[in-house]
Scaffold this active site. Structure first.
Site: not given
Ligand SMILES: NC(=O)c1ccc[n+]([C@@H]2O[C@H](COP(=O)([O-])OP(=O)(O)OC[C@H]3O[C@@H](n4cnc5c(N)ncnc54)[C@H](O)[C@@H]3O)[C@@H](O)[C@H]2O)c1
Length: 420
Positions: A216, A270
């Protein structure tokens, strides 16, 4: 093979947790949504979405009306607990895992043998193992898995299943994207796979939790580094008098080149955040990632300086800034570099600033405090401004007739006019 789960508790009803909760409910699962914000709980129970995504209002209303989704301030017993709480960085860019830790503490008393705990929040490598250890310390009466060891019978299952959805297409991608099921042990990953198989049509890849955490972070660090490259290329092109959009279009005709889009920086919560989780874990190794962060963080100031230079050549300058959100065609202002550009210009003073963004209903407080800044419609912005800056490539701006921009100074780091 693990069986179907009938009751799931989702902690954190934000951009990720709420669509996931409503999607699970639409598959017949009883979902208890838990959020520490009472306004979020009240809105969800009223069937009103605070997350703006296409088709989401209908999905949420149906989930609440059928009684399959209900929200509350505390978690409740369930077969699976899904944690989707924020994981920001602090002022020094150190990961702030306080929300994850609080959520973990809140479910500890509720756990029963065989339950599944899934951490969806983006976290530094090693966090899933740490929360397993924290839960084991809080519940000495239960068995917990340990990384790389065969779990005892009846152990709680713990996994990290990171989310990779695109804001603006969350519902579609929630189901369609491939996912990584990072188990503390293979049995944990299989249990997680049983949960996600209920609503994901993409492929479910089993891995260990450390790998899933790293995958991720690598995805967002990859994007950050590539955007930094594009931003650096844009600066070099500007110095050398080359149109960066033409250069990128032509370079990308090479079969093994795919240069990203330059812009006014990197926003959202993010891409500008997650690389720090890798940098903090391996500061000596993550040299390129750190430099990329600096390049992208400096970009709003660079763009603001270009706009200010254009404004300084005009008497009583009126500057129109097109776009305020962190990226095209979403309403999200979090960590928006366009907002940072307008803020830097407002601080500098000496110009009237007209902000035009079809996705923004009111100026955020950080801009509303300046009497030199106003939110206006497209026509007023184009009619009054002598300097026009395209900060976000919203689709609504693509139809602007270049003739309307004649006689104006135009700065287009977002590539709206270039069709980039
Ligand atoms: N938004 C995205 O596009 C996206 C994509 C991929 C991954 N992620 C990751 O997913 C995680 C969640 O992100 P988000 O965008 O949904 O955040 P968000 O800020 O939209 O929502 C988080 C919610 O969690 C609640 N919360 C905080 N602490 C809690 C607790 N102890 N118990 C219950 N609720 C609590 C907050 O009140 C808030 O409503 C983050 O780690 C983020 O990095 C987000």
């Amino acid at each position: 093979m693990a069986g179907r789960l009938s009751r799931v508790c989702v902690l954190g009803l934000g951009s990720i947790g709420l669509p996931t909760a409503a999607t699970l409910a639409s598959r017949g699962v009883e979902v208890i949504g838990c959020d520490i914000d009472p306004r979020v709980v009240a809105r969800v129970n009223a069937g009103k979405p605070h997350v703006r995504e296409p088709d989401f209002a209908r999905l949420l209303a149906a989930a609440v009306q059928t009684g399959r989704l209900r929200a509350q301030g505390e978690p409740a017993e369930a077969e699976a607990f899904l944690i989707a709480v924020p994981t920001p960085v602090g002022r020094d860019h150190a990961p702030d895992l306080s929300f994850v830790d609080a959520a973990t503490r809140s479910i500890a008393p509720l756990l029963r043998p065989g339950d599944l705990v899934v951490l969806e929040s983006t976290v530094p490598v090693g966090t899933t193992e740490r929360i397993a250890a924290d839960l084991a310390a809080a519940r000495p009466d239960l068995a917990f898995p340990r990384y790389g060891e065969t779990p005892p019978r009846g152990a709680v299952h713990i996994a990290h299943c990171p989310e990779r959805v695109l804001p603006g297409a969350i519902l579609r991608e929630l189901s369609a994207n491939d996912r990584v099921m990072g188990g503390l042990t293979p049995a944990c990953a299989e249990k997680a796979r049983a949960l996600y198989a209920m609503f994901v049509t993409g492929a479910l890849f089993v891995a260990d939790c450390r790998t899933a955490e790293l995958v991720k972070l690598a995805e967002n660090a990859f994007r950050d580094v590539n955007i930094a490259f594009a931003n650096e290329l844009a600066a070099i092109c500007e110095r050398l008098g080359v149109d960066v959009w033409t250069a990128i279009r032509l370079a990308n005709r090479h079969p093994r080149v795919a240069i990203h889009r330059p812009g006014v920086g990197v926003g959202g919560h993010c891409v500008p955040v997650d690389p720090w989780f890798l940098i903090a874990s391996a500061p000596d190794e993550a040299r390129l990632m750190r430099t990329a962060r600096t390049v992208n963080d400096d970009q709003p100031a660079r763009v603001a300086a270009r706009i200010a230079a254009a404004a300084s050549s005009v008497r009583d300058p009126v500057v129109a800034c097109f776009g305020l959100t962190y990226k095209a065609d979403v309403a999200d202002l979090r960590e928006s570099p366009a907002l940072a550009v307008v803020h830097a210009l407002a601080e500098r003073g000496g110009m009237e600033l007209l902000v035009c963004d079809p996705w923004v209903g009111a100026l955020p407080a950080s801009l509303a405090k300046y009497c030199s800044v106003r939110l206006v419609g497209l026509e007023e912005a184009l009619a009054r401004a002598a300097v026009v800056a395209f900060l976000v490539p919203h689709a609504a701006f693509r139809g602007i007739d270049p003739e309307w921009l004649a006689c104006k100074r135009v700065i287009d780091p977002a590539g709206v006019l270039a069709g980039g």
